[in-house]
Design an enzyme around this catalytic site. Structure first.
Site, PDB file in Angstrom:
ATOM      1  N   ILE A 635       0.867  -1.123   0.045  1.00 31.82           N
ATOM      2  CA  ILE A 635       0.168  -0.089   0.061  1.00 31.82           C
ATOM      3  C   ILE A 635       0.832   1.227   0.207  1.00 31.82           C
ATOM      4  CG2 ILE A 635      -1.847   1.152   1.312  1.00 31.82           C
ATOM      5  CD1 ILE A 635      -2.861  -1.130   0.070  1.00 31.82           C
ATOM      6  N   LYS A 639      -4.157   6.495   3.476  1.00 27.62           N
ATOM      7  CA  LYS A 639      -5.367   7.242   3.657  1.00 27.62           C
ATOM      8  C   LYS A 639      -6.252   7.629   2.197  1.00 27.62           C
ATOM      9  CE  LYS A 639      -6.826  11.559   5.778  1.00 27.62           C
ATOM     10  NZ  LYS A 639      -6.411  12.978   6.331  1.00 27.62           N
ATOM     11  N   LYS A 707       0.055  -3.667  -6.474  1.00 29.34           N
ATOM     12  CA  LYS A 707      -0.735  -4.030  -7.375  1.00 29.34           C
ATOM     13  C   LYS A 707      -1.804  -3.153  -7.311  1.00 29.34           C
ATOM     14  CE  LYS A 707      -0.459  -8.339  -6.111  1.00 29.34           C
ATOM     15  NZ  LYS A 707      -0.837  -9.751  -5.991  1.00 29.34           N
ATOM     16  N   GLY A 708      -2.934  -3.429  -8.357  1.00 35.44           N
ATOM     17  CA  GLY A 708      -4.282  -2.378  -8.425  1.00 35.44           C
ATOM     18  C   GLY A 708      -5.261  -2.369  -7.398  1.00 35.44           C
ATOM     19  N   GLU A 711     -10.367  -1.274  -8.694  1.00 35.34           N
ATOM     20  CA  GLU A 711     -11.528  -1.981  -9.137  1.00 35.34           C
ATOM     21  C   GLU A 711     -11.845  -3.360  -8.243  1.00 35.34           C
ATOM     22  OE1 GLU A 711     -12.185  -1.559 -12.669  1.00 35.34           O
ATOM     23  OE2 GLU A 711     -10.460  -0.436 -13.169  1.00 35.34           O
TER      24      GLU A 711
END
Ligand code: MOS
Length: 744
Positions: A635, A639, A707-708, A711
């Site tokens: 991460i 926030k 990573k993303g 979605e």
């Protein structure tokens, strides 16, 4: 396992552009102060199929302030459109609908004319004076009534390697032979992206061959390429600016006809033209999540091991263009099941083309799969979480590859603990509180890893400040904030001295913001650019005599370079530049994937635990509590990440309980085309949400291990809510949204 939240991550940055956004000084596409601006209004078809017989624009043209009425009759034309007639068969996805091209009508709401006037009011008034005669043909817009006409997409028929080819592994008869079987059909209606900011464009021609557009979109570089191609211009002669975006969720991935229409009008009038879509036009101009029907058949052994999964999905598209999405793909990779068969079909209707909407395909597919898993767990008398753990895929069962990283089991554990899943009584309707039926539901989620080649420029100036630039976007997640954090950590410069520029097509090449690819792609580019800048700065410092800086000892912190062994020594970065008589030091670097994509299977994983309360009298569903846990690698900034997860949950609540675009098929026209009739969650609908991240770097995906997130935040939410509603009420709703009449 690392577990942090906001309280334990005090370094988390506030949004770097929070102040301009909340004080109103951030400039959105419609707000650029361009001189001599003319205002455009679109006129759209009121029939779904047929042709324009005549356009009576005389009164409009004579109306005060009107500069032009543009239609296929007098359009200056888009030189990049193919010269032939509209194709007889649907074009592959991405083929632009040709605006003001000919008299053909392909959907209700198609732009057929445009009024441009000195003021918006004059344009609106003149638009009301135009009458259009149509020759009406019979249209087909009803998905259910036409389902038997669905077929393998033409583009798939022509591409052997398409992932949308029929797929199978194992024994096709496994389902028939299964000890326990579930077979069900799941439906999601058409849903529309509803960003606060409607789409808007200001088009400015500077001479014959230079174009600038301020356009709401999710990718300035792709928009630049599209417009350059459409108007046959050199790429560098097209400037696209989209610095601030008030939400998009996929609606801005493409250049849509309204943007081209504004560019055409500006060309014809030789003056800047502004076009803003009203909320009503948002329903026919910028795509939507397609109506989709899915049949799932699952077989399992009595002790809860999956033996068969057959998944068939059919989505809608327009008559003129195919749109495919990942609907059935997750089923191949999600669980360890030896016998899996999938089919994907398209149904062409006389509607506008759908497009990607947050978690495209996966949010749809995982609603069906994760609902079906819940139905199977219930049939087996196994706890739904336990059932998923029993069928956990330790490697990718589709590609037979190891995962680059997968901490889904940790997600399940962390989420279940935080939620107190153990307090769930198995039987439906067995939990109540304050006269409400209480339901606990859960679902897994996944989203593929997307990384595209990206460049970033990093500049350190003698003043002590850093500018990092990339033609990436921020449609809401806080791109600039995350990139500032990456740069700050590497360069040892405080975030307040760093500026991140984005949303401008003249910046270094970067992908659009879609497919949860921004942090993985652009974050990596910023990382390598800042590392290269740091190396350069350290080298310059090491060349300064008398400082005794040792290459293997040097570090940067608080804008100073020093030996780790002597924090009091060293030199400020500014003085390094002064010594070398440099105003600035600059690098541009590119970052992209390598062979690792063939060695590992890469996904983000996660799960959602959701508590609903359902009124036994009215059927009203309230989502009381959500615990969402994701494994998206490292991460970058807690926030803004948390905020993104909450946004995804809100979208999932809308998908599950409210959102449906309803069409009157007599006219092929949406009757829900405002916020009075198309409901989205408001604050009162979004209660307690706990967000947990595993926060372990995935060392195989990219240099930052990230990573993303965008979605996966929504994928699985609708299923978790449907599963919770079943647990509360004993009623299984398989067609979204779950509205009161389905529960009473
Ligand atoms: Mo996302 S649907 O790729 O904006």
């Amino acid at each position: 396992m690392v577990q942090k939240d906001l309280q334990t991550e005090p370094e988390s940055l506030d949004r770097v552009d929070g102040r301009p956004k909340v004080t109103g000084t951030a400039t959105y596409s419609a707000e650029y102060a361009v001189g001599n601006l003319a205002h455009a209004v679109l006129i759209t078809s009121t029939i779904a199929k047929g042709r324009i017989k005549n356009i009576n624009a005389k009164a409009a043209e004579e109306s005060p302030g009107v500069l032009a009425v543009i239609s296929h009759l007098n359009s200056p034309g888009v030189p990049g459109y193919p010269p032939a007639k509209q194709p007889a068969e649907p074009a592959p996805v991405g083929t632009a609908f040709r605006v003001f091209y000919d008299e053909l009508i392909c959907f209700n709401g198609q732009p057929v004319a445009m009024v441009v006037a000195e003021t918006l009011e004059q344009a609106n008034h003149a638009a009301s004076l135009i009458t259009i005669g149509y020759e009406i043909a019979t249209h087909q817009t009803d998905f259910e009534a036409n389902l038997s006409k669905s077929a393998v997409a033409l583009s798939v028929q022509r591409s052997k390697n398409s992932p949308f080819q029929d797929y199978g592994r194992g024994n096709p008869e496994a389902f028939d032979a299964a000890e326990v079987k579930i077979e069900a059909t799941y439906t999601i209606p058409t849903q529309h992206h509803q960003p606060m900011e409607p789409h808007a464009v200001i088009a400015v021609w500077e001479g014959e061959d230079k174009l600038t557009v301020y356009d709401k979109n999710q990718g300035v570089k792709s928009a630049q390429g599209n417009l350059a191609q459409a108007f046959k211009l050199a790429r560098e002669n097209v400037k696209v600016n989209a610095q601030f975006i008030g939400g998009a969720f996929g609606s801005g991935i493409r250049v849509w006809p309204h943007t081209v229409a504004a560019v055409l009008a500006a060309k014809k009038l030789k003056r800047p033209v502004k076009l803003v879509l009203g909320r009503e036009l948002m329903f026919t101009s910028v795509g939507y999540r397609p109506y989709t029907v899915q049949k799932i058949a699952i077989g399992a052994s009595k002790n809860g091991i999956l033996t068969a999964m057959n998944h068939e999905g059919t989505g809608q598209t327009s008559a003129y263009e195919e749109h495919l999405e990942r609907t059935i793909l997750a089923t191949r990779a999600m669980y360890a099941c030896p016998n899996v068969f999938t089919k994907y079909r398209l149904l062409n209707l006389d509607v506008n083309t759908p497009t990607w909407m947050r978690g495209p395909g996966d949010a749809t597919g995982m609603f069906a799969l994760e609902s079906a898993l819940d139905e199977m767990a219930f049939a087996l008398h196994i706890d739904p979480l336990e059932f998923r753990l029993q069928n956990h895929a330790d490697t990718d069962p589709e590609r037979n590859l190891p995962w680059s990283a997968k901490s889904l089991k940790e997600c399940y554990q962390l989420g279940a603990e935080k939620f107190s899943w153990k307090n769930r009584l198995p039987a439906p309707r067995s939990m109540q509180k304050d006269g409400m039926l209480v339901g606990y539901g859960m679902a897994s989620s996944l989203y593929g890893f997307h990384r595209h080649p990206s460049k970033a420029r990093a500049v350190f100036s003698r003043k002590g400040s850093v500018v990092v630039q990339s033609a990436t976007m921020d449609i809401g997640p806080g791109t600039g904030t995350a990139m500032t954090r990456i740069a700050s950590k590497i360069l040892g410069v405080s975030p307040g001295k760093i500026r991140f520029d984005l949303g401008d097509s003249s910046l270094p090449d970067a992908p659009g913001q879609n497919g949860s690819s921004t942090i993985p792609s652009v974050g990596s580019a910023v990382h390598v650019a800042c590392e290269a800048l740091k190396t350069k700065l350290l080298k310059l410092a090491s060349e300064i005599p008398g400082l005794n800086l040792q290459p293997d000892q040097m570090t940067i912190k608080n804008g100073r370079i020093f030996n780790l062994t002597d924090a009091s020594g060293g030199i400020s970065l500014s003085d390094v530049l002064k010594y070398h008589n440099l105003e600035q030091v600059e690098v541009t670097e590119e970052s992209k994937s390598g062979a690792e994509r063939d060695q590992y299977s890469m996904y983000s994983f996660g799960c959602h635990f959701i508590e609903v309360h359902v009124s036994p009298l009215t059927g009203e569903v309230r989502v009381k509590r959500v615990v969402t846990c994701a494994d998206v690698g490292k991460i970058i900034n807690y926030k803004t990440a948390r905020s993104q997860s909450i946004g995804g949950i809100a979208g999932g609540i809308g998908m599950a309980l409210m959102e449906a675009s309803v069409m009157d098929h007599r006219f092929g026209r949406y009757i829900t085309n405002d916020f009075a009739s198309y409901h989205i969650p408001v604050y009162a609908d979004v209660r307690q949400i706990d967000v947990i991240y595993v926060d372990k770097p995935d060392v195989h995906v990219n240099p930052i291990g990230s990573k993303g997130l965008g979605e996966i935040a929504i994928v699985g939410v609708a299923a978790a809510i449907a599963n919770a509603v079943f647990h509360a009420t004993g009623k299984r709703v398989r067609d979204l949204p779950i509205t009161v009449e389905k529960l009473i």
